[in-house]
Design an enzyme around this catalytic site. Structure first.
Site, PDB file in Angstrom:
ATOM      1  N   GLY A   1       0.862  -1.177   0.000  1.00 21.18           N
ATOM      2  CA  GLY A   1       0.000   0.000   0.000  1.00 21.18           C
ATOM      3  C   GLY A   1       0.893   1.219   0.000  1.00 21.18           C
ATOM      4  N   GLY A   2       0.276   2.380   0.150  1.00 22.25           N
ATOM      5  CA  GLY A   2       1.051   3.610   0.182  1.00 22.25           C
ATOM      6  C   GLY A   2       1.915   3.681   1.434  1.00 22.25           C
TER       7      GLY A   2
ATOM      8  N   GLY B   1       2.449   0.654   3.850  1.00 24.90           N
ATOM      9  CA  GLY B   1       3.064  -0.540   4.400  1.00 24.90           C
ATOM     10  C   GLY B   1       3.215  -1.659   3.386  1.00 24.90           C
TER      11      GLY B   1
ATOM     12  N   ILE C   1       2.450  -5.937   2.778  1.00 26.72           N
ATOM     13  CA  ILE C   1       1.677  -7.076   3.257  1.00 26.72           C
ATOM     14  C   ILE C   1       2.383  -8.350   2.796  1.00 26.72           C
ATOM     15  CG2 ILE C   1      -0.582  -8.251   3.244  1.00 26.72           C
ATOM     16  CD1 ILE C   1      -0.445  -4.579   2.976  1.00 26.72           C
TER      17      ILE C   1
ATOM     18  N   LYS D   1       0.842  -7.487   8.031  1.00 30.80           N
ATOM     19  CA  LYS D   1       0.925  -6.124   7.502  1.00 30.80           C
ATOM     20  C   LYS D   1       1.936  -5.364   8.351  1.00 30.80           C
ATOM     21  CE  LYS D   1      -2.009  -2.112   6.591  1.00 30.80           C
ATOM     22  NZ  LYS D   1      -3.356  -1.626   6.333  1.00 30.80           N
TER      23      LYS D   1
ATOM     24  N   ASP E   1     -12.184   5.201   3.567  1.00 30.14           N
ATOM     25  CA  ASP E   1     -11.412   4.786   2.387  1.00 30.14           C
ATOM     26  C   ASP E   1     -12.024   3.531   1.759  1.00 30.14           C
ATOM     27  OD1 ASP E   1      -9.452   5.259   0.536  1.00 30.14           O
ATOM     28  OD2 ASP E   1      -7.857   4.247   1.655  1.00 30.14           O
TER      29      ASP E   1
HETATM   30  N1  LIG Z   1      -5.319 -10.152   5.254  1.00 31.37           N
HETATM   31  C1  LIG Z   1      -5.011 -10.024   3.969  1.00 31.37           C
HETATM   32  N2  LIG Z   1      -5.019 -11.104   3.149  1.00 31.37           N
HETATM   33  C2  LIG Z   1      -4.715 -10.978   1.827  1.00 31.37           C
HETATM   34  N3  LIG Z   1      -4.387  -9.821   1.241  1.00 31.37           N
HETATM   35  C3  LIG Z   1      -4.361  -8.709   1.998  1.00 31.37           C
HETATM   36  C4  LIG Z   1      -4.669  -8.746   3.397  1.00 31.37           C
HETATM   37  N4  LIG Z   1      -4.556  -7.489   3.881  1.00 31.37           N
HETATM   38  C5  LIG Z   1      -4.191  -6.711   2.835  1.00 31.37           C
HETATM   39  N5  LIG Z   1      -4.082  -7.428   1.707  1.00 31.37           N
HETATM   40  C6  LIG Z   1      -3.721  -6.941   0.358  1.00 31.37           C
HETATM   41  O1  LIG Z   1      -2.822  -5.864   0.464  1.00 31.37           O
HETATM   42  C7  LIG Z   1      -3.370  -4.677  -0.133  1.00 31.37           C
HETATM   43  C8  LIG Z   1      -3.008  -3.469   0.713  1.00 31.37           C
HETATM   44  O2  LIG Z   1      -3.555  -3.632   2.017  1.00 31.37           O
HETATM   45  P1  LIG Z   1      -3.987  -2.409   2.912  1.00 31.37           P
HETATM   46  O3  LIG Z   1      -4.957  -1.563   2.154  1.00 31.37           O
HETATM   47  O4  LIG Z   1      -4.419  -2.913   4.239  1.00 31.37           O
HETATM   48  O5  LIG Z   1      -2.574  -1.647   3.009  1.00 31.37           O
HETATM   49  P2  LIG Z   1      -2.274  -0.091   3.099  1.00 31.37           P
HETATM   50  O6  LIG Z   1      -0.809   0.074   3.183  1.00 31.37           O
HETATM   51  O7  LIG Z   1      -3.061   0.479   4.226  1.00 31.37           O
HETATM   52  O8  LIG Z   1      -2.814   0.416   1.707  1.00 31.37           O
HETATM   53  P3  LIG Z   1      -3.277   1.887   1.302  1.00 31.37           P
HETATM   54  O9  LIG Z   1      -2.159   2.524   0.578  1.00 31.37           O
HETATM   55  O10 LIG Z   1      -4.487   1.655   0.417  1.00 31.37           O
HETATM   56  O11 LIG Z   1      -3.634   2.567   2.572  1.00 31.37           O
HETATM   57  C9  LIG Z   1      -4.895  -4.923  -0.215  1.00 31.37           C
HETATM   58  O12 LIG Z   1      -5.432  -4.228  -1.330  1.00 31.37           O
HETATM   59  C10 LIG Z   1      -4.979  -6.429  -0.374  1.00 31.37           C
HETATM   60  O13 LIG Z   1      -4.871  -6.765  -1.744  1.00 31.37           O
END
Ligand SMILES: Nc1ncnc2c1ncn2[C@@H]1O[C@H](COP(=O)(O)OP(=O)(O)OP(=O)(O)O)[C@@H](O)[C@H]1O
Length: 364
Positions: free
Chosen positions: A74-75, A77, A79, A94, A188
């Site tokens: 994501g922006g 973190g 995963i 994450k 979001d």
């Molecule tokens: N528990 C999970 N199981 C499988 N895939 C996951 C899981 N959690 C997150 N992902 C994948 O990782 C991607 C990013 O997750 P998440 O949105 O929680 O991260 P973020 O860093 O907060 O992203 P953003 O930049 O949108 O804020 C999700 O779109 C999904 O495809």
């Protein structure tokens, strides 16, 4: 645009040297049956040249999780998938750096606290552990399918069918109701933040992800917090409501607007402002959709006209009528049931058929 200087959310947890350790033992947490994986499993991403992952790949992390690789970025973190050696089960981890631009990053602290509050609700991912190292915070989650944005792109028509989108929307309304009930806004809602389970018992259960931008909007006694005269931008430009473009305080109705745009994109394949970048241009078209300008509801999008009207008419100062909204979208999938097969389990045959029918319509 995704803005996140989180000045406006009060700290839930005063201790800011990292997120609290939470380790749920297998006996306390009922994991879905591990026997069989179903649904659209996430795939490992190729490592980016010159980028060092926060958690080393192919090594044991915290003596418990064997890290397999990165499945999402994501922006903020990363995963990972990992094998939980204690329960011999694949999980998602994450991780987010503890500091961003020299400041303590509170997103994950908030996300962990909200996830803990949501445990037991069907549309929240299970949280299996959390903690921090010197450099980053982490949360261990139940592993889910790939997200709905990627699933839509897998479809040969780049669209999902009416019955699948109807069932996604009805479950998303329930997910938002559960979050609003504990006093938080998501802020979001978008296809990339929605996944499904991957086991026989969870494969038809939608899971809402990413609680990093949540904001408390009501107190424990149900009283709404005072609105600020001007709120900062929070969310993703493509999916935020016109009220967010106007920098008004977000309320539960704004989460519903983002859900309506999510459903529109999944069903129609794109949003009318897809190629626009300037906030004012996007805002103008969103307003036209809000006023029910019929030209934006051609093809499959016409199926969402009634839902869009209902969402546009919501009073932003009260909690939405969740059951009425659900009744409105049920007609998209009736007589199908939530447990019937979804597009990705049937090679997208319904979406392909709908595309053929709507092409026939327009040539008459
Ligand atoms: N528990 C999970 N199981 C499988 N895939 C996951 C899981 N959690 C997150 N992902 C994948 O990782 C991607 C990013 O997750 P998440 O949105 O929680 O991260 P973020 O860093 O907060 O992203 P953003 O930049 O949108 O804020 C999700 O779109 C999904 O495809």
């Amino acid at each position: 645009m995704r803005d996140d200087s989180r000045k406006d959310s009060p700290p839930l947890i005063k201790k800011i040297d990292g997120i609290p350790k939470l380790s749920v033992e297998p006996s306390e947490k009922k994991m879905p049956s591990p026997n069989k994986r179903l649904g659209v499993m996430p795939r490992l991403k190729k490592p980016e040249p010159d980028s060092v992952p926060l958690i080393p790949i192919d090594e044991k992390f915290k003596k418990r999780w064997h890290i397999e690789g990165i499945i999402g970025k994501g922006g903020y973190g990363e995963i990972y998938t990992a094998i939980d050696m204690k329960i011999a089960e694949e999980v998602a981890i994450k991780a987010e750096p503890m500091e961003r631009k020299g400041k303590v990053a509170r997103r994950m602290i908030l996300e962990q606290a909200v996830l803990v509050k949501l445990q037991g609700k069907p549309h929240s991912p299970l949280i299996l552990g959390s903690g921090h190292t010197e450099k980053f915070n982490y949360i261990v989650l139940q592993l889910l399918s790939i997200n709905l944005g990627d699933i839509r792109r897998m479809s040969p028509t780049r669209k999902l069918s009416k019955s699948t989108v109807g069932r996604i929307t009805v479950q998303s309304i329930a997910a938002l109701r559960d979050l609003h009930e504990i006093g938080y806004l998501h802020r979001d809602v978008k296809p990339a933040n929605i996944c499904f389970g991957i086991t026989p018992t969870t494969r038809h259960v939608l899971k809402l992800l990413d609680y990093g931008l949540v904001r408390r909007y009501k107190e424990a006694d149900g009283e709404w917090r005072q609105h600020r005269a001007k709120a900062g931008f929070r969310g993703t430009q493509r999916y935020v409501s016109t009220r967010v473009h106007r920098r008004l305080e977000q309320t539960p109705a704004d989460d519903m607007v983002s859900l309506m745009y999510t459903a529109f994109e999944l069903l129609a394949g794109e949003l009318p402002w897809r190629n626009l970048e300037k906030s004012d241009d996007i805002w103008k078209i969103k307003e036209a959709v809000q006023y029910g300008h019929i030209e934006y509801f051609s093809g499959m999008a016409r199926e969402l006209f009634d839902f869009s009207k209902l969402v546009s008419g919501l009073d932003p100062m009260v909690d939405p009528p969740y059951a009425t909204l659900q009744t409105c979208v049920k007609k998209l999938y009736s007589p199908k049931k939530l447990t019937d097969l979804y597009d990705w389990e049937e090679n997208f045959k319904e979406a392909i058929l709908e595309k053929t029918l709507s092409t026939d319509d327009s040539s008459q």
